[in-house]
Design a protein around this motif. Sequence first.
Motif, PDB file in Angstrom:
ATOM      1  N   TRP A  45       0.823  -1.205   0.000  1.00 17.65           N
ATOM      2  CA  TRP A  45       0.000   0.000   0.000  1.00 17.65           C
ATOM      3  C   TRP A  45       0.860   1.260   0.000  1.00 17.65           C
ATOM      4  O   TRP A  45       0.560   2.228  -0.690  1.00 17.65           O
ATOM      5  N   ILE A  46       1.926   1.265   0.783  1.00 20.68           N
ATOM      6  CA  ILE A  46       2.799   2.440   0.837  1.00 20.68           C
ATOM      7  C   ILE A  46       3.450   2.689  -0.512  1.00 20.68           C
ATOM      8  O   ILE A  46       3.514   3.831  -0.981  1.00 20.68           O
ATOM      9  N   VAL A  47       3.908   1.639  -1.169  1.00 20.70           N
ATOM     10  CA  VAL A  47       4.502   1.790  -2.503  1.00 20.70           C
ATOM     11  C   VAL A  47       3.473   2.333  -3.489  1.00 20.70           C
ATOM     12  O   VAL A  47       3.769   3.227  -4.287  1.00 20.70           O
ATOM     13  N   THR A  48       2.254   1.816  -3.415  1.00 17.25           N
ATOM     14  CA  THR A  48       1.190   2.289  -4.306  1.00 17.25           C
ATOM     15  C   THR A  48       0.914   3.771  -4.087  1.00 17.25           C
ATOM     16  O   THR A  48       0.847   4.550  -5.041  1.00 17.25           O
ATOM     17  N   VAL A  49       0.776   4.176  -2.838  1.00 17.01           N
ATOM     18  CA  VAL A  49       0.493   5.583  -2.530  1.00 17.01           C
ATOM     19  C   VAL A  49       1.670   6.466  -2.932  1.00 17.01           C
ATOM     20  O   VAL A  49       1.487   7.564  -3.457  1.00 17.01           O
ATOM     21  N   ALA A  50       2.891   5.995  -2.711  1.00 18.80           N
ATOM     22  CA  ALA A  50       4.079   6.810  -3.012  1.00 18.80           C
ATOM     23  C   ALA A  50       4.326   6.944  -4.513  1.00 18.80           C
ATOM     24  O   ALA A  50       4.711   8.017  -4.981  1.00 18.80           O
ATOM     25  N   LEU A  51       4.105   5.879  -5.267  1.00 20.49           N
ATOM     26  CA  LEU A  51       4.411   5.918  -6.697  1.00 20.49           C
ATOM     27  C   LEU A  51       3.325   6.578  -7.534  1.00 20.49           C
ATOM     28  O   LEU A  51       3.602   7.139  -8.592  1.00 20.49           O
ATOM     29  N   ILE A  52       2.092   6.499  -7.075  1.00 23.51           N
ATOM     30  CA  ILE A  52       0.968   7.099  -7.811  1.00 23.51           C
ATOM     31  C   ILE A  52       0.216   7.976  -6.805  1.00 23.51           C
ATOM     32  O   ILE A  52      -0.846   7.590  -6.334  1.00 23.51           O
ATOM     33  N   PRO A  53       0.748   9.151  -6.474  1.00 22.27           N
ATOM     34  CA  PRO A  53       0.247   9.908  -5.327  1.00 22.27           C
ATOM     35  C   PRO A  53      -1.266  10.121  -5.270  1.00 22.27           C
ATOM     36  O   PRO A  53      -1.896   9.699  -4.307  1.00 22.27           O
ATOM     37  N   LEU A  54      -1.874  10.732  -6.232  1.00 24.25           N
ATOM     38  CA  LEU A  54      -3.300  11.035  -6.130  1.00 24.25           C
ATOM     39  C   LEU A  54      -4.153   9.782  -6.295  1.00 24.25           C
ATOM     40  O   LEU A  54      -5.036   9.504  -5.491  1.00 24.25           O
ATOM     41  N   PHE A  55      -3.874   8.998  -7.308  1.00 28.81           N
ATOM     42  CA  PHE A  55      -4.675   7.802  -7.547  1.00 28.81           C
ATOM     43  C   PHE A  55      -4.368   6.711  -6.536  1.00 28.81           C
ATOM     44  O   PHE A  55      -5.252   5.948  -6.165  1.00 28.81           O
ATOM     45  N   GLY A  56      -3.122   6.643  -6.079  1.00 27.61           N
ATOM     46  CA  GLY A  56      -2.767   5.665  -5.050  1.00 27.61           C
ATOM     47  C   GLY A  56      -3.524   5.914  -3.764  1.00 27.61           C
ATOM     48  O   GLY A  56      -4.042   4.991  -3.149  1.00 27.61           O
ATOM     49  N   PHE A  57      -3.615   7.195  -3.362  1.00 26.41           N
ATOM     50  CA  PHE A  57      -4.381   7.534  -2.161  1.00 26.41           C
ATOM     51  C   PHE A  57      -5.846   7.191  -2.354  1.00 26.41           C
ATOM     52  O   PHE A  57      -6.478   6.600  -1.482  1.00 26.41           O
ATOM     53  N   SER A  58      -6.405   7.570  -3.487  1.00 26.31           N
ATOM     54  CA  SER A  58      -7.824   7.308  -3.749  1.00 26.31           C
ATOM     55  C   SER A  58      -8.109   5.811  -3.732  1.00 26.31           C
ATOM     56  O   SER A  58      -9.101   5.359  -3.151  1.00 26.31           O
ATOM     57  N   PHE A  59      -7.238   5.048  -4.371  1.00 31.45           N
ATOM     58  CA  PHE A  59      -7.397   3.595  -4.409  1.00 31.45           C
ATOM     59  C   PHE A  59      -7.335   3.018  -2.994  1.00 31.45           C
ATOM     60  O   PHE A  59      -8.160   2.197  -2.604  1.00 31.45           O
ATOM     61  N   TRP A  60      -6.352   3.471  -2.193  1.00 31.29           N
ATOM     62  CA  TRP A  60      -6.229   2.988  -0.826  1.00 31.29           C
ATOM     63  C   TRP A  60      -7.453   3.374  -0.012  1.00 31.29           C
ATOM     64  O   TRP A  60      -7.984   2.569   0.748  1.00 31.29           O
ATOM     65  N   TYR A  61      -7.925   4.607  -0.155  1.00 29.27           N
ATOM     66  CA  TYR A  61      -9.047   5.093   0.643  1.00 29.27           C
ATOM     67  C   TYR A  61     -10.302   4.257   0.413  1.00 29.27           C
ATOM     68  O   TYR A  61     -11.019   3.928   1.350  1.00 29.27           O
ATOM     69  N   PHE A  62     -10.567   3.922  -0.849  1.00 24.75           N
ATOM     70  CA  PHE A  62     -11.797   3.186  -1.159  1.00 24.75           C
ATOM     71  C   PHE A  62     -11.627   1.671  -1.119  1.00 24.75           C
ATOM     72  O   PHE A  62     -12.584   0.946  -0.853  1.00 24.75           O
ATOM     73  N   MET A  63     -10.443   1.163  -1.370  1.00 28.63           N
ATOM     74  CA  MET A  63     -10.250  -0.285  -1.487  1.00 28.63           C
ATOM     75  C   MET A  63      -9.369  -0.876  -0.390  1.00 28.63           C
ATOM     76  O   MET A  63      -9.261  -2.088  -0.297  1.00 28.63           O
ATOM     77  N   GLY A  64      -8.747  -0.034   0.397  1.00 29.55           N
ATOM     78  CA  GLY A  64      -7.793  -0.510   1.398  1.00 29.55           C
ATOM     79  C   GLY A  64      -8.468  -1.250   2.541  1.00 29.55           C
ATOM     80  O   GLY A  64      -9.694  -1.306   2.646  1.00 29.55           O
ATOM     81  N   PRO A  65      -7.647  -1.803   3.412  1.00 29.03           N
ATOM     82  CA  PRO A  65      -8.174  -2.567   4.539  1.00 29.03           C
ATOM     83  C   PRO A  65      -9.013  -1.682   5.453  1.00 29.03           C
ATOM     84  O   PRO A  65      -8.721  -0.531   5.674  1.00 29.03           O
ATOM     85  N   ARG A  66     -10.065  -2.266   5.976  1.00 28.74           N
ATOM     86  CA  ARG A  66     -10.966  -1.581   6.913  1.00 28.74           C
ATOM     87  C   ARG A  66     -10.830  -2.222   8.280  1.00 28.74           C
ATOM     88  O   ARG A  66     -10.516  -3.408   8.400  1.00 28.74           O
ATOM     89  N   LYS A  67     -11.121  -1.427   9.295  1.00 24.14           N
ATOM     90  CA  LYS A  67     -11.138  -1.981  10.655  1.00 24.14           C
ATOM     91  C   LYS A  67     -12.343  -2.918  10.771  1.00 24.14           C
ATOM     92  O   LYS A  67     -13.415  -2.630  10.252  1.00 24.14           O
ATOM     93  N   GLU A  68     -12.127  -3.998  11.472  1.00 22.64           N
ATOM     94  CA  GLU A  68     -13.243  -4.906  11.719  1.00 22.64           C
ATOM     95  C   GLU A  68     -14.123  -4.286  12.783  1.00 22.64           C
ATOM     96  O   GLU A  68     -13.643  -3.796  13.803  1.00 22.64           O
ATOM     97  N   GLN A  69     -15.408  -4.327  12.553  1.00 25.79           N
ATOM     98  CA  GLN A  69     -16.352  -3.766  13.517  1.00 25.79           C
ATOM     99  C   GLN A  69     -16.918  -4.900  14.356  1.00 25.79           C
ATOM    100  O   GLN A  69     -17.400  -5.895  13.846  1.00 25.79           O
ATOM    101  N   HIS A  70     -16.827  -4.726  15.663  1.00 25.46           N
ATOM    102  CA  HIS A  70     -17.360  -5.724  16.584  1.00 25.46           C
ATOM    103  C   HIS A  70     -18.703  -5.222  17.091  1.00 25.46           C
ATOM    104  O   HIS A  70     -18.849  -4.084  17.480  1.00 25.46           O
TER     105      HIS A  70
END
Length: 71
Positions: A45-70
């Motif tokens: 994820w860090i490599v993705t965000v660093a290499l493709i700054p705007l789209f990497g962040f957007s991709f991480w924000y919408f597709m990245g890992p989420r906290k599990e809700q208990h």
Amino acid sequence: MIRSTGQGGCRNRPRLLSLNILIVDLWAITKIFQSHESSIVKILWIVTVALIPLFGFSFWYFMGPRKEQHG
């Protein structure tokens, strides 16, 4: 004599956009480091965000890992 270029504050917009992207990417990288994912997932994820700054962040924000809700 000062000549107007007709651009007003347009010359600073790319700088402000770049600064905003940098701040958002640093925030995302901090959140990635703080996550409970495995090291390899964090690195990818860090490599993705660093290499493709705007789209990497957007991709991480919408597709990245989420906290599990208990509940």
